[in-house]
Design a protein around this motif. Structure first.
Motif, PDB file in Angstrom:
ATOM      1  N   LEU A   1       0.829  -1.205   0.000  1.00 61.23           N
ATOM      2  CA  LEU A   1       0.000   0.000   0.000  1.00 61.23           C
ATOM      3  C   LEU A   1       0.862   1.252   0.000  1.00 61.23           C
ATOM      4  N   SER A   2       1.948   1.240   0.768  1.00 65.21           N
ATOM      5  CA  SER A   2       2.839   2.406   0.825  1.00 65.21           C
ATOM      6  C   SER A   2       3.456   2.691  -0.538  1.00 65.21           C
ATOM      7  N   TRP A   3       3.848   1.628  -1.239  1.00 65.03           N
ATOM      8  CA  TRP A   3       4.470   1.814  -2.554  1.00 65.03           C
ATOM      9  C   TRP A   3       3.447   2.145  -3.635  1.00 65.03           C
ATOM     10  N   ASN A   4       2.172   1.880  -3.376  1.00 62.51           N
ATOM     11  CA  ASN A   4       1.135   2.195  -4.354  1.00 62.51           C
ATOM     12  C   ASN A   4       0.478   3.544  -4.106  1.00 62.51           C
ATOM     13  N   THR A   5       0.868   4.227  -3.037  1.00 67.84           N
ATOM     14  CA  THR A   5       0.317   5.553  -2.744  1.00 67.84           C
ATOM     15  C   THR A   5       1.093   6.604  -3.516  1.00 67.84           C
ATOM     16  N   TYR A   6       0.415   7.228  -4.480  1.00 72.36           N
ATOM     17  CA  TYR A   6       1.066   8.261  -5.297  1.00 72.36           C
ATOM     18  C   TYR A   6       0.194   9.505  -5.353  1.00 72.36           C
ATOM     19  N   PRO A   7       0.763  10.678  -5.030  1.00 71.41           N
ATOM     20  CA  PRO A   7       2.107  10.844  -4.452  1.00 71.41           C
ATOM     21  C   PRO A   7       2.136  10.340  -3.017  1.00 71.41           C
ATOM     22  N   SER A   8       3.324  10.055  -2.539  1.00 61.55           N
ATOM     23  CA  SER A   8       3.455   9.544  -1.179  1.00 61.55           C
ATOM     24  C   SER A   8       2.982  10.585  -0.173  1.00 61.55           C
ATOM     25  N   THR A   9       2.565  10.106   0.980  1.00 64.17           N
ATOM     26  CA  THR A   9       2.097  10.982   2.054  1.00 64.17           C
ATOM     27  C   THR A   9       2.930  10.727   3.306  1.00 64.17           C
ATOM     28  N   SER A  10       2.761  11.590   4.291  1.00 61.10           N
ATOM     29  CA  SER A  10       3.458  11.375   5.564  1.00 61.10           C
ATOM     30  C   SER A  10       3.054  10.037   6.171  1.00 61.10           C
ATOM     31  N   PHE A  11       1.759   9.694   6.046  1.00 62.27           N
ATOM     32  CA  PHE A  11       1.283   8.431   6.610  1.00 62.27           C
ATOM     33  C   PHE A  11       1.893   7.238   5.873  1.00 62.27           C
ATOM     34  N   SER A  12       1.912   7.271   4.529  1.00 59.17           N
ATOM     35  CA  SER A  12       2.446   6.131   3.775  1.00 59.17           C
ATOM     36  C   SER A  12       3.934   5.934   4.053  1.00 59.17           C
ATOM     37  N   SER A  13       4.683   7.032   4.188  1.00 57.93           N
ATOM     38  CA  SER A  13       6.116   6.912   4.491  1.00 57.93           C
ATOM     39  C   SER A  13       6.338   6.368   5.896  1.00 57.93           C
ATOM     40  N   ALA A  14       5.546   6.865   6.856  1.00 58.03           N
ATOM     41  CA  ALA A  14       5.681   6.389   8.229  1.00 58.03           C
ATOM     42  C   ALA A  14       5.308   4.911   8.330  1.00 58.03           C
ATOM     43  N   ALA A  15       4.252   4.507   7.606  1.00 58.06           N
ATOM     44  CA  ALA A  15       3.845   3.094   7.613  1.00 58.06           C
ATOM     45  C   ALA A  15       4.941   2.213   7.034  1.00 58.06           C
ATOM     46  N   LEU A  16       5.594   2.697   5.985  1.00 62.53           N
ATOM     47  CA  LEU A  16       6.683   1.924   5.375  1.00 62.53           C
ATOM     48  C   LEU A  16       7.817   1.716   6.366  1.00 62.53           C
ATOM     49  N   HIS A  17       8.196   2.779   7.085  1.00 64.91           N
ATOM     50  CA  HIS A  17       9.270   2.652   8.079  1.00 64.91           C
ATOM     51  C   HIS A  17       8.857   1.737   9.227  1.00 64.91           C
TER      52      HIS A  17
END
Length: 438
Positions: free
Chosen positions: A394-410
């Motif tokens: 989901l994080s890699w499919n979120t375009y453009p990336s968001t603060s939430f998607s980046s935090a979830a990835l980490h």
């Protein structure tokens, strides 16, 4: 009469074949749960998934619109070489200068001619579709030899990732080419073909520099297996191949070639980052932040090398000795020791990357099932592992990336790192000869 015997013989053979097929299908149905859980069925499940992927990839090519990003730039850059320009500082494309090593130039030069000077996009997509299926085959061969991951997980590694299909056949990036060569080299390492493995590893590096994230793990394996003097010829293969491939460009402008193709300090644009969107742009671009990430990367690699990979009881410097002269008798490396070390080395590098762009997903996508399932952990159930896999997708499919998607990835990366650190290691502790076990 002879004709009648032949007919009866054929009928009997057909009946036997039909009976065998029925028995096999009945057994598969009876063991359907084991089929999805037991790693020994990896090749059977992989065969079914690869057949499904043929249809999926064909559908994607013909039903989903191609998106131009870097392909025209690649073609313009190699066309410059074809026209006689060997100075890397003079090779440009629509999206910027040529920043990949010489192996990229030769491979994409072949694609340039195979696709009518880069104009036949559909042909290029079909070539990348074959590359995708070949990559899957190489990955499944690795998983078959490690025998750690339950086969049901492979569905999520194949058919369920929109982003990976897009990277291969809708974007035509060079990252998949580098990763295919990398997985080929790992298969050669598993077959104990270390010299050939190093050759293809170096070839992968010559396509894109991200493959160097596997290099610390490979160095550890070479030292473990051969010692310092035994590892030198293997490292020499890697170095010599880079020189040979880059020779036409090194003779023209050596500084320009090295600065462009192996630029470790290249600045990334904040607009494309997948992993650091929650940071202020000024901090993302700051040199101190980059140095902090490098320090964390090297520190964690050192910790894994000292505490998780090297477990003989001797100093880490004992790896420099000839294996026959070490206090602990050397043992052949197992498939899981090889794969775990390489995949973990790469994953640590990705966790501390200065930036991850969308096409970089393939740098570690096919290794995620192993990283999540190879290490048993009672606190991380199948459902939680699938949740981590889903959140990463989901994080890699979120375009453009968001603060939430980046935090979830980490957060997902942190869970995987914790699992790798706390779980049982493929390198068990060794007992020195003559020491009594209590």
């Amino acid at each position: 009469m002879a004709a009648g015997l032949r007919k009866r013989g054929r009928a009997g053979s057909a009946a036997q074949l039909g009976g065998f097929c029925r028995q096999w299908l009945q057994r598969v149905w009876q063991e359907r749960r084991l089929l999805l859980r037991e790693p020994r069925y990896t090749l059977l499940v992989a065969s079914c998934l690869c057949l499904a992927e043929v249809g999926i990839i064909f559908w994607v090519i013909h039903r989903v619109a191609y998106t131009e990003i870097d392909w025209k730039a690649y073609m313009a850059q190699v066309e410059g070489v074809i026209n006689g320009t060997y100075d890397y500082t003079q090779l440009q494309g629509d999206t910027g200068p040529l920043v990949y090593p010489a192996g990229f130039v030769y491979i994409f030069m072949g694609l340039y001619y195979a696709t009518g000077r880069g104009t036949d996009i559909r042909m290029a997509q079909h070539i990348f579709a074959v590359l995708y299926l070949a990559t899957l085959l190489l990955v499944f061969l690795i998983y078959h030899q490690t025998c750690k991951v339950p086969p049901f997980v492979f569905f999520f590694m194949c058919c369920a990732s929109y982003r990976v299909h897009s990277i291969y056949v809708l974007r035509l990036f060079n990252d998949p080419v580098a990763m295919a060569l990398l997985f080929l080299s790992i298969n050669l390492f598993l077959a104990r073909r270390w010299s050939w493995g190093c050759c293809f590893f170096s070839l992968a590096v010559s396509v894109k520099m991200n493959v160097l994230l596997f290099a610390p793990g490979l160095l550890f394996l070479l030292l473990t297996q051969f010692g310092f003097h035994g590892a030198l010829p293997k490292l020499g293969i890697c170095a010599v191949l880079q020189v040979v491939l880059g020779l036409p460009f090194l003779l023209e402008n050596p500084v320009g070639y090295l600065a462009r193709s192996f630029d470790l300090g290249r600045q990334f644009l904040f607009r494309w980052t997948v992993n650091w969107r929650f940071l202020p742009e000024a901090l993302f671009l700051h040199r101190a932040f980059h140095l902090a990430l490098l320090a964390a990367h090297l520190s964690l690699l050192s910790l894994f090398a000292l505490r998780r990979w090297h477990r003989t009881g001797e100093s880490i410097l004992s790896l420099l000795k000839d294996p026959s002269k070490r206090k602990v008798p050397p043992q052949p490396l197992t498939p899981n020791q090889i794969v775990s070390t390489l995949f973990t080395s790469n994953f640590i590098g990705i966790c501390f990357s200065r930036s991850l762009h969308y096409q970089f997903y393939v740098w570690y996508f096919h290794t995620l099932p192993y990283l999540l399932w190879a290490t048993p952990a009672g606190w991380l159930t199948h459902l939680l592992r699938l949740l981590v896999l889903g959140l990463i997708e989901l994080s890699w499919n979120t375009y453009p990336s968001t603060s939430f998607s980046s935090a979830a990835l980490h957060a997902c990366h942190a869970v995987i790192l914790l699992q790798l650190w706390l779980g049982p290691q493929p390198f068990p502790k060794s007992v020195r000869p003559g020491r009594k076990a209590h």
